[in-house]
Design an enzyme around this catalytic site. Structure first.
Site, mmCIF file in Angstrom:
data_model
loop_
_atom_site.group_PDB
_atom_site.id
_atom_site.type_symbol
_atom_site.label_atom_id
_atom_site.label_comp_id
_atom_site.label_asym_id
_atom_site.label_seq_id
_atom_site.Cartn_x
_atom_site.Cartn_y
_atom_site.Cartn_z
ATOM 1 N N ASP A 50 5.865 -4.071 6.179
ATOM 2 C CA ASP A 50 5.903 -3.508 7.830
ATOM 3 C C ASP A 50 7.505 -3.647 7.954
ATOM 4 O O ASP A 50 8.395 -4.583 7.445
ATOM 5 C CB ASP A 50 5.412 -4.848 8.515
ATOM 6 C CG ASP A 50 4.195 -4.985 8.993
ATOM 7 O OD1 ASP A 50 3.714 -4.114 8.529
ATOM 8 O OD2 ASP A 50 3.687 -6.599 8.368
ATOM 9 N N ASP A 74 -3.342 -0.949 9.264
ATOM 10 C CA ASP A 74 -3.182 -2.380 9.440
ATOM 11 C C ASP A 74 -2.287 -1.682 10.434
ATOM 12 O O ASP A 74 -1.716 -2.988 11.752
ATOM 13 C CB ASP A 74 -1.750 -3.453 8.776
ATOM 14 C CG ASP A 74 -1.263 -4.343 9.109
ATOM 15 O OD1 ASP A 74 -2.600 -4.866 10.262
ATOM 16 O OD2 ASP A 74 -0.430 -4.634 9.584
ATOM 17 N N HIS A 87 4.423 -0.078 14.325
ATOM 18 C CA HIS A 87 3.181 -0.690 14.823
ATOM 19 C C HIS A 87 2.858 -2.518 14.828
ATOM 20 O O HIS A 87 2.174 -2.808 15.097
ATOM 21 C CB HIS A 87 1.836 -0.757 13.573
ATOM 22 C CG HIS A 87 1.922 -1.431 11.967
ATOM 23 N ND1 HIS A 87 2.110 -0.287 11.221
ATOM 24 C CD2 HIS A 87 1.165 -2.161 12.083
ATOM 25 C CE1 HIS A 87 2.028 -0.777 10.140
ATOM 26 N NE2 HIS A 87 1.636 -2.103 9.879
ATOM 27 N N HIS A 98 1.961 -3.313 0.992
ATOM 28 C CA HIS A 98 2.424 -2.979 2.734
ATOM 29 C C HIS A 98 3.269 -3.622 2.940
ATOM 30 O O HIS A 98 3.407 -4.753 2.852
ATOM 31 C CB HIS A 98 0.981 -3.264 3.170
ATOM 32 C CG HIS A 98 0.970 -3.323 4.573
ATOM 33 N ND1 HIS A 98 0.420 -2.006 5.550
ATOM 34 C CD2 HIS A 98 0.933 -3.749 5.625
ATOM 35 C CE1 HIS A 98 1.185 -2.364 6.614
ATOM 36 N NE2 HIS A 98 1.078 -3.175 7.401
#
Length: 965
Positions: free
Chosen positions: A230, A340, A540, A228
Site C-alpha cells: 500500500d 484491493d 486506494h 502488495h
C-alpha cells in the site's frame, strides 16, 4: 509398530520442531552499537554501545544499528546468517546499498538475512542496519499501535545448516498435506505411516518418494510472487519508500537464490521512486525485468480507488503508468492489477482496452457481505460493451503464503471447473510489502506435482493469462460495475480530501484546456508533475479516507498544492479582465460574482469567452429583462417563496424546502433538505465501513428556529438558517434551473453520520448515478440480497430519480456517497470515525448541493451540464468573446490538452447518455488533420474533416480520444 494416529502426528511434529531448531543451531555473538533516533532517510550519527534489551521506540522512529563480530573459524565453508529481533522492520546495508529487508514483529516474521554465502572462517564482520520502529502494518489494524513494543532482543550470527533446512521443509510440507481435511484417506494414511517411519530411521528417501507421487490433477495452478505494498495506509508515505527498499532488496536476493522465482510488482510510482532515489537498485530491477524474472504489472501510476476518481483521472492513471513502464522497461502491461480496492466502476473495461490492457486481476469482491461472486474466471463487460478477461484468485487472498491449505483451496473452491482448468495463486506477504519468503518458495518447490494438490508452477501473470485465455470456454459474462458489498463509508470519510480531489481535478482540467488553447509554450512538465501528485493521492487508502492522521494531513496539503499550482497555470494562460470565461463544453447562462464583487448575469459559449448581460449591487436593480430576475416573497406562516422563470420554491422557517415547482409540476412528495443524523458505529473497519445497522438509528436534526437572514437582489435571492452547528443558505439565481443549498458545518461529532434527504414526487424502481465517464442505474428497493446490499452507493456529481416525462436530480460539489430508497434520494454529507485517524473530519466543512427538477428523463433534462456547471466556477479574463472548442451531436468534450510527445491537440470526449450517432467538433484554430487515438495517444484511423469540423461517429457510452493538428 505404527501407533495411534494422533501419537504419530505428535511424533512427526516433534521431529519437525527439532529439525527447525537445528537450522541455526550454532550461534556467535555480535557487539551492537546504536545511533539515533534520526529522521527517516537520514544517515547514522555517532554510535553508542548497547546491549540486548535496549528500547528502540517510539512508533515510526528510526535508528541505525552497527553490529560487529567474527565468524567462528570452524564455520569455514558454511553460510552465515544474521538473526535479528526488534519487533519492527529493518534493512541490511552493505557498501552503501540495501541488501535485504527483515521483519521481526509478530506478523510476517522474516528475522534472518544471509551475510556470508560461504565463510572463510575467522573473518570479522561489520553489519549496518536501518531499524524502523513499526511492524509491517504500521500503526496496526487498530490504528493505535499500542500493542507494539520495539526492543533489541536478539542480534547474533548463526551457521546455516542446509541439510536440516531441506529436511525440515520436506517434513513440514508433507505433514501439512497429511493433515489436510478431505484428503484421500489411503493417501493420508500412507503419508502418516512414512513420516512416522522417518522419525525412527531418518531415511530421507522416504520423503523423496512421497514428494515424487504425481498429482494426477486436471486443474493447474500458476503461482506468482507478489508484495502488495500500500502506497500509504497505516504508515506515512516516507515509510512506504523504506518498505519498498526492503521489499525490493529481499526479492532481488530471492531471485538469485531461487532460479524458478518470478516476482510481480505494480505501481509505476514505486518504480519512479526507485529510479530517483536508488538508481543502482533500479538498474538491478531492470536487469531482472529483461530476464523475465521481475514483472511490472498493473499499467497504472498507483493502484487507484476505482469509485471516486473522475473518468479523466482514471485515464491518466493508465496514461502515466503505461508510459512509465514503456520508457523504463520497454514494455507495457497487459493486465490491470488492482486486487484491493473497494469496487470497480463500470467504465473500467473500456478504459483498460483503451490503454492496451485486456486482462484484469482483483480479489476484493470476495469480501462481499450479502452475496458471493458466482465465478472466479469470467468476462467482464463494461457500459459500452468493451470486455476484459477477469480472474479472482480462488485462494481468496492476494497475500497467500503458499501453504498446503491454500493450494488445496485454490482447486477445491474454484467455481469454474467446467469452463477452465487454470487458477492463479498470488503469494507473498503484503499490505505492508515484504513479498515471498524462502519458506514459501520451498513449499512451492515441493508442490509442483504431488498427489493431493493441483499441479502448481511458478510463472508470470502473462503466462497464466495466456493459458487461461487459450483454455477457457463458455465463460460467464458479467455486465456493469463490480460493486463491493462492504466498506461503503469510504465514499464519505475524510471529506476534506474528497473535496480537495474534486477541486484538484477541476483545476487541472481548466489549466490544461486554457494552456492548450491559449498559452505558449505549453507547461507540459508542470502539468505532469501536478497530475502525478493528484494521482498519488487517489491511492486506494488515501482518497477513500482509510489512512492514519499523518497520511491524511499530507494528502490535504498535496491536494491544496495541486489546486494552487493549476490555478497559477490558469492565470498565466488567461490574464485577468472583465470578460467571463467558461471552461466547460456546454453553453451557460447564470449569475456569478464579478471581479468587482458585484453579481452579474453572464452568457457563455462552450469553452470560450462570453458576455455580461446584466450586473449590479443589491441596492441597484440589474439591467436585465424581467424574465431573468428572481423574487423573494414572505408568506403568512413565515415561509418564503423564491421564484424565477423556471422554479418556484417554498422554504419553511425550519430550514426545509416544502415545495419546489417546475413547469407546473411539484417535484417534492414531502419536505426536502431534511437533515438527518445517524449513529455510525461499525463493529470493525471504522473509517471504511458504513454498517447497515445505522439505517435503524435515523433521527431528524433539530429544525432551525426561524429564518436567520434574507438577502434579496434582482439576480439572486438567499435565505439563511442556523441549525446548531450547521449554517445553510438556500439560493435561487435568476435564469437558474437549480435550487442551491450552500452549507457550512462545524463538525465535532463522534461516530455519527450526517445525511440530507429529498423525498421526491417521482416513482422509479431505479435511480441513476454519475460515475467515471458515464452513469449507472441502481435499485431503489430491496427485492433481492443484491438490491439490499446497495443501501449506500458511490456517485460523482449527480444522482437522479426519473419517471416517464419528469425527474429530479441532486447535484453535489464535493460529495460521493448516495442512497435511494423508494421516492427518497439522500446524500451522505459527513462521517465521524475515529480509527485509524482519531481526528477524522473534525472541524469546519463547506460544501454545496442542489435540486434540479427537469422535464423528461435525466438524459433530456440537462443534468450532466448542470452538474458540471455547479462544479466549474466561471473565470474572468481579457479574452475576446467567442468559443475556442465545442461539439454538437451528443458527445461531451471533457478534456483538451496537448499531446504528451508533440504539440498536437488531444481531445477526450465521451457519450454520456447511452446513445449512438455522429458528432461534429469545432476548434477555433484551423485544422489540417484529425485521427482517432487511444488513451496512450497511439494514433489510429483518420477522421473526416467536413467544413473545417471533425466528424466523430460514436456508440453508446464510448470514450473517444481525438488527436487534431
Amino acid at each position: 509398530m505404527f501407533p495411534h494416529r494422533e501419537y504419530a502426528r505428535e511424533r512427526v511434529a516433534q521431529a519437525a520442531a527439532r529439525l527447525a531448531a537445528r537450522v541455526w543451531h550454532e550461534r556467535a555473538p555480535l557487539s551492537p552499537a546504536l545511533s539515533g533516533p534520526v529522521a527517516r532517510g537520514e544517515p547514522a550519527g555517532e554510535y553508542r554501545p548497547v546491549g540486548l534489551g535496549e528500547p528502540l521506540g517510539p512508533l515510526f522512529a528510526t535508528h541505525w544499528l552497527r553490529a560487529t563480530g567474527a565468524v567462528p573459524r570452524e564455520w569455514a565453508g558454511a553460510r552465515v546468517d544474521l538473526l535479528l529481533e526488534t519487533g519492527g522492520e529493518a534493512t541490511l546495508w552493505a557498501c552503501g546499498e540495501p541488501v535485504q529487508g527483515l521483519s521481526t514483529g509478530a506478523r510476517q516474521a522474516r528475522p534472518d538475512a544471509t551475510v556470508v554465502a560461504s565463510a572463510a572462517g575467522g573473518e570479522r564482520l561489520t553489519l549496518d542496519l536501518e531499524l524502523a520502529s513499526n511492524d509491517p502494518f504500521g500503526l496496526g489494524e487498530s490504528g493505535q499501535g499500542l500493542e507494539q513494543e520495539f526492543v533489541l532482543r536478539r542480534c547474533e550470527l548463526a551457521r546455516f545448516d542446509r541439510e536440516a533446512w531441506d529436511t525440515w521443509c520436506d517434513v513440514a510440507f508433507l505433514a501439512a498435506l497429511e493433515s489436510s481435511p478431505g484428503l484421500d484417506g489411503a493417501w493420508a494414511g500412507e503419508l502418516l505411516a512414512e513420516l512416522y517411519a522417518f522419525t525412527l530411521d531418518g531415511d530421507r528417501e522416504r520423503l523423496w518418494r512421497l514428494l515424487a507421487r504425481g498429482s494426477g490433477s486436471v486443474h493447474e495452478l500458476s503461482a506468482v510472487g507478489h508484495a502488495h505494498l500500500d502506497t500509504a495506509w497505516l504508515w506515512p508515505l516516507e515509510e512506504t519508500w523504506r518498505k519498498l527498499v526492503r521489499t525490493t532488496a529481499t526479492q532481488l536476493r530471492l531471485l538469485d537464490e531461487y532460479p524458478e522465482h518470478v516476482f510481480a510488482h505494480s505501481q509505476a510510482q514505486h518504480y519512479d521512486w526507485l529510479r530517483e532515489r536508488a538508481p543502482a537498485m533500479f538498474a538491478r530491477v531492470r536487469e531482472a525485468v529483461e530476464a523475465g524474472r521481475w514483472i511490472p504489472v498493473g499499467g497504472t501510476w498507483i493502484e487507484p480507488d476505482c469509485n471516486l476518481p473522475s473518468g479523466e483521472s482514471l485515464a491518466r492513471q493508465f496514461l502515466y503508468g503505461q508510459r512509465f513502464f514503456e520508457q523504463a522497461f520497454g514494455r507495457r502491461c497487459t493486465e490491470f492489477w488492482n486486487p484491493d480496492v473497494f469496487g470497480y466502476t463500470a467504465q473500467l473495461p473500456q478504459l483498460m482496452r483503451e490503454a492496451g490492457i485486456t486482462r484484469f486481476l482483483t480479489q476484493k469482491l470476495s469480501w462481499n457481505r450479502f452475496t458471493s461472486p458466482e465465478s472466479h474466471t469470467f468476462t467482464w463487460q463494461g457500459l459500452d460493451g468493451s470486455s476484459v478477461l477477469t480472474h479472482f484468485p480462488p485462494a481468496d487472498t492476494y497475500n497467500a503464503e503458499a501453504t498446503v491449505e491454500e493450494l488445496r483451496r485454490s482447486a477445491a473452491a474454484y467455481k469454474d471447473h467446467g469452463r477452465s482448468h487454470h487458477g492463479l495463486l498470488v503469494f507473498g506477504h503484503g499490505d505492508g510489502g515484504g513479498g515471498p519468503t524462502r519458506e514459501m518458495l520451498e513449499r512451492l518447490r515441493r508442490a509442483g506435482d504431488v498427489a493431493g494438490l493441483p499441479r502448481t508452477v511458478v510463472r508470470s501473470p502473462a503466462a497464466f493469462f495466456d493459458d487461461l485465455e487459450a483454455d477457457a470456454r463458455d465463460l460467464r459474462i458479467i455486465v456493469g460495475e463490480l460493486y463491493l458489498e462492504f466498506h461503503r463509508g469510504t465514499y464519505t470519510s475524510q471529506a476534506a480530501i474528497k473535496r480537495g480531489n474534486r477541486r484538484g481535478e477541476g483545476a487541472l482540467h481548466d489549466a490544461e484546456l486554457l494552456s492548450a488553447l491559449r498559452a505558449a509554450p505549453y507547461p507540459r512538465e508542470e502539468l505532469g508533475r501536478l497530475w502525478r501528485v493528484l494521482l498519488l493521492n487517489q491511492f486506494h487508502d488515501i482518497l477513500p479516507g482509510s489512512s492514519i492522521t499523518e497520511v491524511n494531513e499530507r494528502a490535504r496539503r498535496d491536494l491544496a498544492e495541486v489546486e494552487a499550482g493549476a490555478e497559477a497555470l490558469c492565470r498565466a494562460a488567461l490574464p485577468p479582465g472583465e470578460t467571463p470565461v467558461n471552461t466547460r463544453g456546454w453553453p451557460r447562462r447564470e449569475v456569478v460574482l464579478a471581479p468587482d464583487g458585484e453579481l452579474a448575469l453572464v452568457s457563455l459559449p462552450p469553452c470560450g469567452a462570453g458576455a455580461v448581460l446584466a450586473r449590479g449591487s443589491a441596492a441597484s436593480p440589474a439591467a436585465a429583462p424581467l424574465t431573468d430576475r428572481v423574487a423573494a416573497e414572505r408568506l403568512a406562516d413565515g415561509s418564503l417563496v423564491l421564484a424565477n422563470e423556471h422554479l418556484r420554491a417554498v422554504v419553511a422557517p425550519d430550514g426545509t424546502v416544502v415545495s419546489l415547482v417546475a413547469a407546473g409540476r411539484e417535484a417534492l412528495s414531502a419536505p426536502a433538505n431534511r437533515l438527518e443524523i445517524y449513529d455510525d458505529e461499525p463493529t470493525r473497519w471504522d473509517a471504511w465501513e458504513l454498517d447497515p445497522v445505522h439505517l435503524e438509528t435515523r433521527r431528524d436534526l433539530e429544525p432551525a428556529a426561524g429564518v436567520a437572514e434574507v438577502r434579496e437582489h434582482p439576480l439572486r435571492a438567499e435565505v439563511a438558517f442556523e441549525r446548531g452547528f450547521i449554517r445553510q443558505t438556500i439560493r435561487l439565481d435568476a435564469a437558474s434551473r437549480r435550487l442551491e443549498i450552500h452549507t457550512e458545518v462545524d463538525w465535532l461529532e463522534e461516530h455519527k453520520a450526517l445525511k440530507v434527504a429529498f423525498p421526491l414526487a417521482v416513482h422509479a424502481t431505479e435511480a441513476t448515478y454519475e460515475v467515471a465517464f458515464g452513469a449507472v442505474r441502481r435499485p431503489t428497493h430491496a427485492s433481492t440480497q443484491a438490491d439490499l446490499a446497495r443501501f449506500e452507493v458511490p456517485g460523482h456529481r449527480w444522482a437522479d430519480l426519473s419517471e416517464h416525462g419528469f425527474g429530479v436530480a441532486v447535484l453535489t460539489d464535493a460529495k460521493y456517497g448516495y442512497s435511494a430508497f423508494g421516492d427518497t434520494l439522500r446524500i451522505t454529507l459527513l462521517r465521524a470515525p475515529r480509527l485509524p485517524d482519531p481526528e477524522a473530519d473534525r472541524g469546519r466543512h463547506a460544501f454545496a448541493y442542489a435540486l434540479l427538477p427537469h422535464a423528461g428523463g435525466w438524459q433530456d433534462g440537462g443534468v450532466v451540464a448542470e452538474a458540471a456547471a455547479l462544479n466549474s466556477p466561471v473565470r474572468w479574463s481579457d479574452a475576446a468573446p467567442g468559443s475556442w472548442a465545442s461539439v454538437d451531436g451528443g458527445l461531451v468534450l471533457d478534456t483538451v490538452k496537448r499531446a504528451e510527445d508533440s504539440d498536437a491537440l488531444v481531445l477526450r470526449l465521451y457519450e454520456p447518455h447511452g446513445g449512438r450517432g455522429e458528432a461534429r467538433v469545432r476548434l477555433a484554430a484551423p485544422l489540417t488533420a484529425a485521427v482517432r487515438a487511444n488513451l496512450l495517444e497511439d494514433e489510429g484511423a483518420p477522421l473526416e474533416l467536413r467544413d473545417g469540423e471533425i466528424v466523430v461517429p460514436f456508440r453508446p457510452w464510448e470514450i473517444v480520444t481525438v488527436i487534431a493538428r
